[in-house]
Every structure is written in structure tokens, then in C-alpha cells.
Design a protein around this motif. Structure first.
Motif, PDB file in Angstrom:
ATOM      1  N   GLU A 177       0.833  -1.201   0.000  1.00  0.00           N
ATOM      2  CA  GLU A 177       0.000   0.000   0.000  1.00  0.00           C
ATOM      3  C   GLU A 177       0.871   1.256   0.000  1.00  0.00           C
ATOM      4  O   GLU A 177       0.601   2.210  -0.732  1.00  0.00           O
ATOM      5  CB  GLU A 177      -0.930  -0.002   1.220  1.00  0.00           C
ATOM      6  N   SER A 231       2.354   1.701  -3.404  1.00  0.00           N
ATOM      7  CA  SER A 231       1.318   2.165  -4.331  1.00  0.00           C
ATOM      8  C   SER A 231       1.047   3.653  -4.147  1.00  0.00           C
ATOM      9  O   SER A 231       0.940   4.400  -5.119  1.00  0.00           O
ATOM     10  CB  SER A 231       0.026   1.365  -4.124  1.00  0.00           C
ATOM     11  N   ASP A 232       0.946   4.080  -2.879  1.00  0.00           N
ATOM     12  CA  ASP A 232       0.722   5.500  -2.592  1.00  0.00           C
ATOM     13  C   ASP A 232       1.887   6.338  -3.074  1.00  0.00           C
ATOM     14  O   ASP A 232       1.694   7.431  -3.619  1.00  0.00           O
ATOM     15  CB  ASP A 232       0.518   5.723  -1.089  1.00  0.00           C
ATOM     16  N   GLY A 260       3.861   5.633  -5.542  1.00  0.00           N
ATOM     17  CA  GLY A 260       3.830   5.631  -7.001  1.00  0.00           C
ATOM     18  C   GLY A 260       2.774   6.558  -7.567  1.00  0.00           C
ATOM     19  O   GLY A 260       2.881   7.030  -8.697  1.00  0.00           O
ATOM     20  N   ASN A 261       1.739   6.851  -6.783  1.00  0.00           N
ATOM     21  CA  ASN A 261       0.656   7.729  -7.219  1.00  0.00           C
ATOM     22  C   ASN A 261       0.942   9.195  -6.943  1.00  0.00           C
ATOM     23  O   ASN A 261       0.164  10.056  -7.310  1.00  0.00           O
ATOM     24  CB  ASN A 261      -0.654   7.320  -6.547  1.00  0.00           C
ATOM     25  N   ASN A 262       2.013   9.468  -6.245  1.00  0.00           N
ATOM     26  CA  ASN A 262       2.356  10.872  -5.922  1.00  0.00           C
ATOM     27  C   ASN A 262       3.402  11.418  -6.826  1.00  0.00           C
ATOM     28  O   ASN A 262       4.205  10.929  -7.396  1.00  0.00           O
ATOM     29  CB  ASN A 262       2.816  11.004  -4.473  1.00  0.00           C
TER      30      ASN A 262
END
Length: 169
Positions: A161, A164-165, A167-169
């Protein structure tokens, strides 16, 4: 006090710090870490490499420090349980062990944490059978391993998680 007449110079990088000193050729890494470096989180149980309590990471891979001579670790990057927390804050795996009550007496815990750290660095999605396979190299006389498995799987989920977070920023 170490008699340097028989000892060998040794330099290790332990938990991000450089240590230079001397070690007798017959001293195992566990005893060197505990006695010379005062890093007592690494425990010595069976002294035969069976129980896993002495597991540390050497250049990223788990090793039984009771079976490895300190001089064999010359120049290596060593990580012990003391190197998991940052500024007194438990890492995700340690926090999950706390959350899931994955320890009782704690003697085996440092070694299990180090093997689990290696596992999670290599495999971000381990299943229960993989975790249990890693744990088969450790003897814990206090638990039934279920909470340890749950803690490691929870840590894996939280690390995924977090990745993933990021990678999304």
C-alpha cells in the motif's frame, strides 16, 4: 580487553555505521556483535544454526551469525534487529508484530524479524505458505506461529500500500 596479538583487523558496516576493530579468528559474528559492538538484540540459542535466533542480514541476505566467523564478514553490510527502527519508531514489520501480538518471550523474535525483512524485500506478495516456509528455519517455543504469520502478511500488505501510494504521488 582483546589481546590483539592473535586478532585480525576487521571493518564492518552495521546498521549503516562503520565499525573498525579487531576480532580473534575463532570469534563468531554473533559474539562479536554482542560483545564487541554491544548490539545485544541478536540472540544466541542453539549455537548450531538450527534455531534461527541469531539471524542477521549480511549484504541483504539472512545468515546465522552463530555459524559465521566475524572475520568472514570483513567489509560486509550487516543489519541487525537494532537497525530496523528509525529514530525510535518501529518499522512496519515491527509494528505489525506488536499489533498482532506475534511474540511472547521475544527470544526468537529478532531472528524472525530479520528473515521476514529479507523475505519482504524480495517478495512483496508472499502468501501464507511462503511465510511458513521462511519460518520453518526458526524455532519458537512460545507461540503457534499463527500470529507471526498474520503479522508478516499484514506488513506485506502495508508495504504494498505504501509503495502504491508513493507511485501515485
Amino acid at each position: 580487553m582483546t589481546d590483539h596479538s592473535c586478532s585480525r583487523p576487521i571493518t564492518l558496516h552495521v546498521n549503516g555505521l562503520k565499525y573498525a576493530g579487531h576480532a580473534e579468528p575463532r570469534v563468531n559474528l554473533a559474539d562479536f556483535l554482542r560483545s564487541d559492538l554491544k548490539l545485544t538484540g541478536t540472540h544466541v540459542g542453539c549455537e548450531h544454526g538450527v534455531c534461527g535466533a541469531c539471524t542477521v542480514l549480511v549484504d541483504g541476505y539472512s545468515a546465522r551469525s552463530c555459524l559465521m566467523l566475524a572475520v568472514q564478514a570483513q567489509g560486509s553490510e550487516i543489519r541487525t534487529v537494532e537497525g530496523l527502527a528509525t529514530d525510535g519508531v518501529l518499522d512496519i514489520l515491527q509494528a505489525c508484530f506488536h499489533k498482532h501480538h506475534a511474540l511472547q518471550c521475544g527470544f526468537c523474535t529478532a531472528g524472525i524479524l530479520m528473515s521476514a525483512t529479507e523475505l519482504l524485500a524480495a517478495n512483496s506478495e508472499p502468501d501464507e505458505s511462503i511465510v511458513r516456509d521462511v519460518l520453518s528455519g526458526h524455532i519458537c517455543r512460545c507461540t503457534g506461529y499463527q500470529n507471526i504469520v498474520a503479522a508478516i502478511l499484514d506488513a506485506a500488505s502495508q508495504l504494498r500500500e505504501r509503495a502504491s501510494d508513493a507511485g501515485n504521488n
